[in-house]
Motif scaffolding. Structure first.
Motif, short mmCIF file in Angstrom:
data_model
loop_
_atom_site.label_atom_id
_atom_site.label_comp_id
_atom_site.label_asym_id
_atom_site.label_seq_id
_atom_site.Cartn_x
_atom_site.Cartn_y
_atom_site.Cartn_z
N LEU A 54 0.79 -1.26 -0.04
CA LEU A 54 0.03 0.13 -0.06
C LEU A 54 0.77 1.13 -0.06
CD1 LEU A 54 -2.94 1.32 0.03
CD2 LEU A 54 -2.82 0.99 2.65
N LEU A 55 1.95 1.24 0.95
CA LEU A 55 2.68 2.53 0.97
C LEU A 55 3.52 2.92 -0.39
CD1 LEU A 55 4.21 2.21 4.52
CD2 LEU A 55 2.52 3.60 3.72
N ASP A 56 3.91 1.53 -1.27
CA ASP A 56 4.57 1.52 -2.55
C ASP A 56 3.63 2.08 -3.50
OD1 ASP A 56 4.98 -0.04 -5.26
OD2 ASP A 56 6.82 0.34 -4.10
N TRP A 57 2.39 1.83 -3.32
CA TRP A 57 1.30 2.18 -4.52
C TRP A 57 1.13 3.93 -4.12
CZ3 TRP A 57 -2.81 -2.01 -4.26
CH2 TRP A 57 -2.31 -3.24 -4.81
N LEU A 58 1.00 4.14 -2.79
CA LEU A 58 0.84 5.60 -2.53
C LEU A 58 1.74 6.27 -3.04
CD1 LEU A 58 -0.68 7.74 -0.88
CD2 LEU A 58 0.56 7.13 1.40
N ARG A 59 3.06 5.76 -2.74
CA ARG A 59 4.18 6.45 -3.24
C ARG A 59 4.23 6.68 -4.90
NH1 ARG A 59 7.85 4.40 -0.33
NH2 ARG A 59 7.92 2.23 -1.52
N ALA A 60 3.89 5.86 -5.49
CA ALA A 60 3.72 5.77 -6.89
C ALA A 60 2.45 6.84 -7.44
CB ALA A 60 3.33 4.45 -7.53
N ALA A 61 1.56 6.82 -6.64
CA ALA A 61 0.43 7.78 -7.03
C ALA A 61 1.01 9.37 -6.78
CB ALA A 61 -0.88 7.70 -6.24
N ARG A 62 1.61 9.44 -5.62
CA ARG A 62 2.14 10.90 -5.43
C ARG A 62 2.98 11.21 -6.32
NH1 ARG A 62 2.22 10.94 1.41
NH2 ARG A 62 -0.31 10.99 1.47
N ALA A 63 3.90 10.28 -6.74
CA ALA A 63 5.02 10.85 -7.68
C ALA A 63 4.48 11.01 -9.23
CB ALA A 63 6.10 9.39 -7.73
N ALA A 64 3.16 10.52 -9.54
CA ALA A 64 2.52 10.78 -10.91
C ALA A 64 1.67 11.98 -10.66
CB ALA A 64 1.86 9.60 -11.19
N GLY A 65 1.48 12.63 -9.49
CA GLY A 65 0.73 13.75 -9.08
C GLY A 65 -0.88 13.34 -8.86
N HIS A 66 -0.98 12.00 -8.43
CA HIS A 66 -2.49 11.57 -8.16
C HIS A 66 -2.64 11.33 -6.63
CE1 HIS A 66 -3.03 11.25 -12.37
NE2 HIS A 66 -1.86 10.52 -12.55
N GLU A 67 -3.93 11.23 -6.48
CA GLU A 67 -4.38 10.74 -5.04
C GLU A 67 -4.59 9.33 -4.97
OE1 GLU A 67 -4.28 12.88 -2.22
OE2 GLU A 67 -3.59 14.68 -3.95
N LEU A 68 -4.45 8.72 -3.78
CA LEU A 68 -4.87 7.44 -3.43
C LEU A 68 -5.54 7.34 -2.06
CD1 LEU A 68 -2.86 3.97 -4.01
CD2 LEU A 68 -3.70 4.64 -1.63
N ALA A 69 -6.64 6.76 -2.07
CA ALA A 69 -7.23 6.73 -0.83
C ALA A 69 -7.55 5.11 -0.54
CB ALA A 69 -8.83 7.38 -1.00
#
Length: 98
Positions: A54-69
């Motif tokens: 989950l933390l890896d996906w959160l990092r990927a989302a933020r790096a691409a300028g997206h949100e993850l909930a």
């Protein structure tokens, strides 16, 4: 193990050290394509590997300028996040990206 539905990624079954590796890249791709809700409602078992995923996906989302909930985070996983001091990094449960 996963079921995509729009901007919701529904995780299913066990999320453990034995199973998360197969989901890593597909989740990263989904997180980098747009805002994403990760739904844990159908998860039957989760360990620290699920939290790392989950933390890896959160990092990927933020790096691409997206949100993850996160939706329906299992109590045990929420407890692990608090124990490791990373609970503040997780978006509120039930939040939906716009």
């Amino acid at each position: 193990m996963t079921s995509p539905a729009g901007n919701v990624l529904r995780l299913e079954g066990a999320l453990t050290m034995r199973t998360v590796a197969e989901m890593l890249e597909s989740g990263r791709r989904r997180a980098s394509e747009g805002d994403l809700v990760v739904d844990f409602a159908a998860v039957t078992e989760a360990d620290s590997a699920a939290l790392a995923l989950l933390l890896d996906w959160l990092r990927a989302a933020r790096a691409a300028g997206h949100e993850l909930a996160v939706r329906a985070l299992p109590a045990g996983l929420a407890s692990l996040a608090a124990l490791y001091g990373v609970d503040a990094l997780l978006p509120p449960s039930g939040a939906r990206p716009q």
